[in-house]
Write a protein that holds these residues in place. Structure first.
Motif, short mmCIF file in Angstrom:
data_model
loop_
_atom_site.label_atom_id
_atom_site.label_comp_id
_atom_site.label_asym_id
_atom_site.label_seq_id
_atom_site.Cartn_x
_atom_site.Cartn_y
_atom_site.Cartn_z
N VAL A 1 16.71 12.41 0.14
CA VAL A 1 16.39 12.68 1.55
C VAL A 1 14.90 12.44 1.76
CG1 VAL A 1 16.48 14.39 3.41
CG2 VAL A 1 18.19 14.44 1.59
N ILE A 2 14.58 11.74 2.83
CA ILE A 2 13.19 11.44 3.16
C ILE A 2 12.67 12.52 4.11
CG2 ILE A 2 11.70 9.73 4.32
CD1 ILE A 2 12.85 8.89 1.66
N GLU A 3 11.48 13.07 3.81
CA GLU A 3 10.94 14.11 4.67
C GLU A 3 10.50 13.56 6.02
OE1 GLU A 3 8.19 16.90 3.01
OE2 GLU A 3 9.30 16.96 1.12
N GLU A 4 10.07 12.32 6.00
CA GLU A 4 9.62 11.66 7.23
C GLU A 4 10.75 11.64 8.27
OE1 GLU A 4 7.86 10.19 10.01
OE2 GLU A 4 6.57 9.90 8.24
N LYS A 5 10.44 12.08 9.50
CA LYS A 5 11.47 12.07 10.55
C LYS A 5 11.29 10.89 11.50
CE LYS A 5 13.72 16.07 9.83
NZ LYS A 5 13.91 15.80 8.39
N GLY A 6 10.09 10.30 11.47
CA GLY A 6 9.77 9.20 12.40
C GLY A 6 10.42 7.89 11.99
N PRO A 7 10.14 6.84 12.73
CA PRO A 7 10.80 5.55 12.50
C PRO A 7 10.46 4.92 11.16
CG PRO A 7 8.99 5.29 14.08
CD PRO A 7 9.16 6.76 13.86
N GLU A 8 9.37 5.35 10.53
CA GLU A 8 9.00 4.79 9.22
C GLU A 8 10.08 5.05 8.18
OE1 GLU A 8 7.02 6.77 11.00
OE2 GLU A 8 5.49 5.35 11.69
N LYS A 9 10.85 6.12 8.38
CA LYS A 9 11.89 6.44 7.40
C LYS A 9 12.93 5.33 7.28
CE LYS A 9 15.26 8.95 10.19
NZ LYS A 9 15.96 10.20 10.40
N LEU A 10 13.04 4.50 8.33
CA LEU A 10 14.03 3.43 8.31
C LEU A 10 13.71 2.38 7.24
CD1 LEU A 10 14.50 2.93 12.14
CD2 LEU A 10 16.00 4.15 10.56
N MET A 11 12.44 2.34 6.83
CA MET A 11 12.06 1.36 5.82
C MET A 11 12.53 1.78 4.43
SD MET A 11 8.20 0.39 6.98
CE MET A 11 8.07 -1.30 6.40
N PHE A 12 12.75 3.08 4.28
CA PHE A 12 13.01 3.59 2.93
C PHE A 12 14.19 2.94 2.20
CE2 PHE A 12 14.99 6.51 -0.09
CZ PHE A 12 13.98 6.56 -1.04
N PRO A 13 15.40 2.92 2.79
CA PRO A 13 16.52 2.34 2.02
C PRO A 13 16.26 0.89 1.63
CG PRO A 13 17.18 2.79 4.30
CD PRO A 13 15.84 3.41 4.10
N ILE A 14 15.58 0.16 2.49
CA ILE A 14 15.31 -1.26 2.24
C ILE A 14 14.28 -1.41 1.11
CG2 ILE A 14 14.32 -3.36 3.26
CD1 ILE A 14 15.55 -2.35 5.97
N VAL A 15 13.17 -0.68 1.25
CA VAL A 15 12.12 -0.76 0.22
C VAL A 15 12.67 -0.31 -1.13
CG1 VAL A 15 9.91 0.23 -0.52
CG2 VAL A 15 10.21 -0.48 1.85
N ARG A 16 13.45 0.75 -1.09
CA ARG A 16 14.00 1.27 -2.32
C ARG A 16 14.95 0.26 -2.99
NH1 ARG A 16 16.65 6.42 -4.81
NH2 ARG A 16 17.32 5.20 -6.57
N ASP A 17 15.79 -0.40 -2.20
CA ASP A 17 16.71 -1.34 -2.83
C ASP A 17 15.99 -2.60 -3.31
OD1 ASP A 17 19.49 -1.56 -3.69
OD2 ASP A 17 19.45 -3.41 -2.54
N ILE A 18 14.92 -2.98 -2.64
CA ILE A 18 14.12 -4.11 -3.14
C ILE A 18 13.54 -3.73 -4.51
CG2 ILE A 18 12.04 -5.50 -2.79
CD1 ILE A 18 12.61 -5.43 0.22
N ALA A 19 13.02 -2.50 -4.61
CA ALA A 19 12.45 -2.02 -5.88
C ALA A 19 13.53 -1.99 -6.97
CB ALA A 19 11.83 -0.65 -5.69
N ASP A 20 14.69 -1.44 -6.62
CA ASP A 20 15.82 -1.37 -7.55
C ASP A 20 16.23 -2.77 -8.01
OD1 ASP A 20 16.86 1.00 -8.40
OD2 ASP A 20 18.04 1.36 -6.58
N PHE A 21 16.29 -3.66 -7.05
CA PHE A 21 16.66 -5.06 -7.33
C PHE A 21 15.67 -5.67 -8.33
CE2 PHE A 21 15.43 -9.43 -6.24
CZ PHE A 21 16.59 -10.11 -6.60
#
Ligand SMILES: [Zn+2]
Length: 227
Positions: A154-174
């Protein structure tokens, strides 16, 4: 009797809808026309500049980003409507998120171009991903699932920046996975879609048989007829 402009538009629209439905059935795109053939979110994101049925960039606006994430089941309807309100109150901040993602996608596609031609990933990109990751404060949470429970980040950020998380995370995982060596770009040079080649014999050449693969087959056939 010729078709009126209205009839022509309707005809065009219905052809477009039929094409989208066929591609959804073939598992090439989702209902919103975003490609799902990448094999994982990171690559579907890399391919998100193309959207079936649309001429402009698939992520041309913040609303497009919400649709992209919803259609990939990464955003709930109620979260999306909160973010819609946020867009209304603070369009500049939402615009910054979408611009950041477009830039990230551009750089990621360059990395993918290098990887698929056998070059290593640019270390500057790794630094950039790390800077993004460092900006997210997160915690783990156990939640009920349709069967048993699921452990979620869970991301603590509530603002629109949180939308980047799943994408950035999967790029890192990849980038940390063996998918790196299995990444290919479609053999159709005009296509530009990337995918993880998980075919058993490793010989997949096309983004999908329903689009580029079929076109290539037809072209080869026509060439044979000419000869
Ligand atoms: Zn293709």
């Amino acid at each position: 009797m010729g078709l009126s402009r209205r009839d022509m538009n309707w005809k065009k629209w219905s052809i477009r809808v039929a094409r989208l439905r066929a591609l959804v059935r073939a598992g090439v795109v989702n209902n919103e026309g975003f490609y799902t053939l990448g094999g994982r979110l990171a690559l579907d994101f890399a391919n998100s500049h193309e959207r079936v049925g649309r001429e402009k960039d698939g992520l041309a606006s913040f609303e497009d980003l919400l649709t992209f994430l919803k259609s990939h089941r990464l955003l709930h309807e109620d979260e999306a409507s909160d973010l819609h309100m946020f867009l209304f109150q603070n369009p500049a901040r939402c615009q910054k998120v979408i611009e950041g993602l477009i830039q990230l996608r551009h750089e990621f596609r360059q990395v993918l171009a290098d990887l698929s031609s056998g070059w290593p990933a640019n270390p500057d990109f790794m630094t950039k991903i790390n800077d993004h990751l460092a900006g997210f404060r997160s915690f783990l949470k156990l939640e009920p699932a349709s069967e048993g429970m699921v452990l979620r980040t869970v991301i603590e950020e509530k603002g629109p920046e949180k939308l980047m998380f799943p994408i950035v995370r999967d790029i890192a995982d990849f980038l940390a996975s063996d998918h790196v060596e299995k990444t290919k770009s479609c053999a159709n040079e005009d296509c530009g879609l990337y995918f993880v080649n998980l075919s058993r014999n490793g010989r997949r050449r096309w983004c999908s048989m329903s689009t580029c693969g079929n076109r290539a087959k037809v072209n080869a056939y026509l060439k044979r007829q000419e000869a």
